[in-house]
Design an enzyme around this catalytic site. Sequence first.
Site, PDB file in Angstrom:
ATOM      1  N   GLY A   1       1.093  -1.536   0.175  1.00 45.89           N
ATOM      2  CA  GLY A   1      -0.144  -0.056   0.209  1.00 45.89           C
ATOM      3  C   GLY A   1       0.633   1.494   0.114  1.00 45.89           C
ATOM      4  N   ALA A   2       1.788   0.983  -0.622  1.00 50.14           N
ATOM      5  CA  ALA A   2       2.881   2.337  -0.756  1.00 50.14           C
ATOM      6  C   ALA A   2       3.086   3.524  -1.830  1.00 50.14           C
ATOM      7  CB  ALA A   2       4.017   1.845  -1.000  1.00 50.14           C
TER       8      ALA A   2
ATOM      9  N   SER B   1       0.395   5.563  -1.704  1.00 45.94           N
ATOM     10  CA  SER B   1      -0.143   7.093  -1.535  1.00 45.94           C
ATOM     11  C   SER B   1      -0.464   6.627   0.583  1.00 45.94           C
ATOM     12  CB  SER B   1      -2.169   6.980  -1.504  1.00 45.94           C
ATOM     13  OG  SER B   1      -3.111   5.662  -0.811  1.00 45.94           O
ATOM     14  N   GLY B   2      -1.012   7.857   1.622  1.00 53.11           N
ATOM     15  CA  GLY B   2      -0.884   7.558   2.288  1.00 53.11           C
ATOM     16  C   GLY B   2      -0.214   7.536   3.314  1.00 53.11           C
TER      17      GLY B   2
ATOM     18  N   GLY C   1       1.439   4.310   4.401  1.00 53.99           N
ATOM     19  CA  GLY C   1       1.914   3.272   3.177  1.00 53.99           C
ATOM     20  C   GLY C   1       3.426   4.233   1.950  1.00 53.99           C
TER      21      GLY C   1
ATOM     22  N   SER D   1      -5.441  -0.355  13.982  1.00 52.02           N
ATOM     23  CA  SER D   1      -5.872   0.563  14.510  1.00 52.02           C
ATOM     24  C   SER D   1      -6.324   0.508  15.723  1.00 52.02           C
ATOM     25  CB  SER D   1      -7.247   0.404  13.235  1.00 52.02           C
ATOM     26  OG  SER D   1      -8.195   1.835  13.581  1.00 52.02           O
TER      27      SER D   1
ATOM     28  N   TYR E   1     -14.196  -4.139   9.583  1.00 55.49           N
ATOM     29  CA  TYR E   1     -13.596  -3.188   9.384  1.00 55.49           C
ATOM     30  C   TYR E   1     -12.255  -3.400  10.959  1.00 55.49           C
ATOM     31  CZ  TYR E   1      -9.413   0.520   9.310  1.00 55.49           C
ATOM     32  OH  TYR E   1      -8.479   0.918   9.402  1.00 55.49           O
TER      33      TYR E   1
HETATM   34  N1  LIG Z   1      -5.753   6.887   7.526  1.00 53.09           N
HETATM   35  C1  LIG Z   1      -6.613   6.284   9.542  1.00 53.09           C
HETATM   36  O1  LIG Z   1      -6.878   7.218   9.825  1.00 53.09           O
HETATM   37  C2  LIG Z   1      -5.736   4.759   9.364  1.00 53.09           C
HETATM   38  C3  LIG Z   1      -6.295   4.963  11.420  1.00 53.09           C
HETATM   39  C4  LIG Z   1      -5.976   3.753  11.606  1.00 53.09           C
HETATM   40  C5  LIG Z   1      -5.281   2.751  10.439  1.00 53.09           C
HETATM   41  N2  LIG Z   1      -4.783   3.334   9.360  1.00 53.09           N
HETATM   42  C6  LIG Z   1      -4.154   1.680   9.037  1.00 53.09           C
HETATM   43  O2  LIG Z   1      -3.604   2.648   7.625  1.00 53.09           O
HETATM   44  C7  LIG Z   1      -3.054   1.912   6.690  1.00 53.09           C
HETATM   45  C8  LIG Z   1      -2.584   2.586   5.455  1.00 53.09           C
HETATM   46  O3  LIG Z   1      -4.049   2.998   5.134  1.00 53.09           O
HETATM   47  P1  LIG Z   1      -4.066   4.581   4.862  1.00 53.09           P
HETATM   48  O4  LIG Z   1      -4.799   5.734   5.573  1.00 53.09           O
HETATM   49  O5  LIG Z   1      -2.635   5.689   4.502  1.00 53.09           O
HETATM   50  O6  LIG Z   1      -4.873   4.622   3.751  1.00 53.09           O
HETATM   51  P2  LIG Z   1      -4.729   5.213   1.865  1.00 53.09           P
HETATM   52  O7  LIG Z   1      -4.252   6.056   1.648  1.00 53.09           O
HETATM   53  O8  LIG Z   1      -6.301   4.592   1.110  1.00 53.09           O
HETATM   54  O9  LIG Z   1      -3.849   3.659   2.267  1.00 53.09           O
HETATM   55  C9  LIG Z   1      -4.023   2.564   1.772  1.00 53.09           C
HETATM   56  C10 LIG Z   1      -3.264   1.674  -0.084  1.00 53.09           C
HETATM   57  O10 LIG Z   1      -3.622   0.457   0.631  1.00 53.09           O
HETATM   58  C11 LIG Z   1      -3.914   0.328  -0.800  1.00 53.09           C
HETATM   59  N3  LIG Z   1      -4.730  -0.390  -1.468  1.00 53.09           N
HETATM   60  C12 LIG Z   1      -5.888  -1.296  -0.580  1.00 53.09           C
HETATM   61  N4  LIG Z   1      -6.370  -2.023  -0.804  1.00 53.09           N
HETATM   62  C13 LIG Z   1      -5.300  -2.899  -2.036  1.00 53.09           C
HETATM   63  C14 LIG Z   1      -5.225  -4.369  -2.959  1.00 53.09           C
HETATM   64  N5  LIG Z   1      -6.492  -4.775  -3.005  1.00 53.09           N
HETATM   65  N6  LIG Z   1      -4.067  -3.959  -3.466  1.00 53.09           N
HETATM   66  C15 LIG Z   1      -3.280  -3.580  -3.089  1.00 53.09           C
HETATM   67  N7  LIG Z   1      -3.075  -2.460  -2.232  1.00 53.09           N
HETATM   68  C16 LIG Z   1      -3.894  -2.154  -2.263  1.00 53.09           C
HETATM   69  C17 LIG Z   1      -3.416   1.929  -2.001  1.00 53.09           C
HETATM   70  O11 LIG Z   1      -3.766   1.334  -2.696  1.00 53.09           O
HETATM   71  P3  LIG Z   1      -4.565   3.124  -4.117  1.00 53.09           P
HETATM   72  O12 LIG Z   1      -3.532   3.805  -3.746  1.00 53.09           O
HETATM   73  O13 LIG Z   1      -4.358   2.213  -4.831  1.00 53.09           O
HETATM   74  O14 LIG Z   1      -5.717   2.942  -3.535  1.00 53.09           O
HETATM   75  C18 LIG Z   1      -2.928   2.231  -0.913  1.00 53.09           C
HETATM   76  O15 LIG Z   1      -1.955   2.793  -1.161  1.00 53.09           O
HETATM   77  C19 LIG Z   1      -4.498   0.764   6.591  1.00 53.09           C
HETATM   78  O16 LIG Z   1      -4.469  -0.499   7.249  1.00 53.09           O
HETATM   79  C20 LIG Z   1      -5.630   1.516   7.096  1.00 53.09           C
HETATM   80  O17 LIG Z   1      -6.097   0.299   7.704  1.00 53.09           O
HETATM   81  C21 LIG Z   1      -5.513   4.177   8.865  1.00 53.09           C
END
Ligand SMILES: NC(=O)c1ccc[n+]([C@@H]2O[C@H](COP(=O)([O-])OP(=O)(O)OC[C@H]3O[C@@H](n4cnc5c(N)ncnc54)[C@H](OP(=O)(O)O)[C@@H]3O)[C@@H](O)[C@H]2O)c1
Length: 292
Positions: free
Chosen positions: A14-15, A17-18, A20, A143, A168
């Site tokens: 997941g590198a 966006s966000g 990663g 999380s 989730y």
């Molecule tokens: N944001 C928060 O407040 C928060 C809080 C607690 C935990 N988290 C955790 O943090 C982690 C990262 O989330 P984030 O907030 O940075 O969200 P994000 O920006 O949506 O990043 C998620 C990453 O996972 C990739 N991804 C999703 N589905 C996939 C699949 N089927 N195959 C391969 N890659 C996939 C996305 O690809 P695309 O770029 O193509 O979408 C993106 O690179 C997650 O595990 C999330 O549960 C986030």
Amino acid sequence: MDESLVGKTYVVTGATSGIGLAAAGLLVRRGATVIGVGRSPERCQAAEAQLRALGKDAQAHYCMADLSVQQEVRRVAGEIRSRTRTLDGLINNAGTFTYWLTLTPEGFETQWAVNHLAPFLLTHELLPLLQRAARARVVTVSSGSHYRTRLRWSDIQLRRRYNCLLAYKQTKLCNVLFTAELRRRLGAGANVAAFAADPGLVVTEMGFKHTPPLARWIWDRRRRGGIPAEESARGVVFLAVEPSIQGSVDIYWKHGQPKPPDRYALDEDAARRLWELSSQMCGILGAWGGAR
Ligand SMILES: NC(=O)c1ccc[n+]([C@@H]2O[C@H](COP(=O)([O-])OP(=O)(O)OC[C@H]3O[C@@H](n4cnc5c(N)ncnc54)[C@H](OP(=O)(O)O)[C@@H]3O)[C@@H](O)[C@H]2O)c1
């Protein structure tokens, strides 16, 4: 000053966006080689270019895989094995929030497949590379939503009564249970240490992807209280690289500090049962490298 990571190799899922992408950037800036995993060719290309622009020696390579599909997880693991013999860390960060019940081509609920089964299977596939490093890490991004959740064993993927938030929360609880069980199976003193990261509330696009307007509206408001992805990623990268925590007994960390997870996340029976169920779902028979 931060220790140089030149000569070290990390996989970040997941590198694109966000958190990663930010974690990959922090690693590359310190001299590490990063193998990023993403699902979209365009976003992989853009992220690779962004990381390579960080310096003339920046080392970033992206592999494409839809991690909701086990066949893809196995294929990308093979691609990673062909790129490197040794891994210093695996950051299981890819995650998704799926509003509606959707099934993967292999018949698993999507959040269950991406958020739980993919880290489980990818870790299995890459463990031999991690075991070749002098000191290695498996960091799984969980999380705070794992608190006050239980696993519904009779309908673990919630396929009969789907509830997107509960689905989730369950997968994020699984991230901690998996980390705890992996540690037990690797045994004390193993060269591979495992941690679960709580990234906090982070300003990312996660809640905007494949969600209806109401969910996007809620995420838009909720994330206003969040921190930037790079700030959150520092805590995740700390777990992947900090030498002093290799033997730490603390499983769950937030922003570089240990924090007690929910009591249920430390339940050994639940963790063992989840491990066995996940092994069956991934078609993994018998031992896992050094992990029993
Ligand atoms: N944001 C928060 O407040 C928060 C809080 C607690 C935990 N988290 C955790 O943090 C982690 C990262 O989330 P984030 O907030 O940075 O969200 P994000 O920006 O949506 O990043 C998620 C990453 O996972 C990739 N991804 C999703 N589905 C996939 C699949 N089927 N195959 C391969 N890659 C996939 C996305 O690809 P695309 O770029 O193509 O979408 C993106 O690179 C997650 O595990 C999330 O549960 C986030």
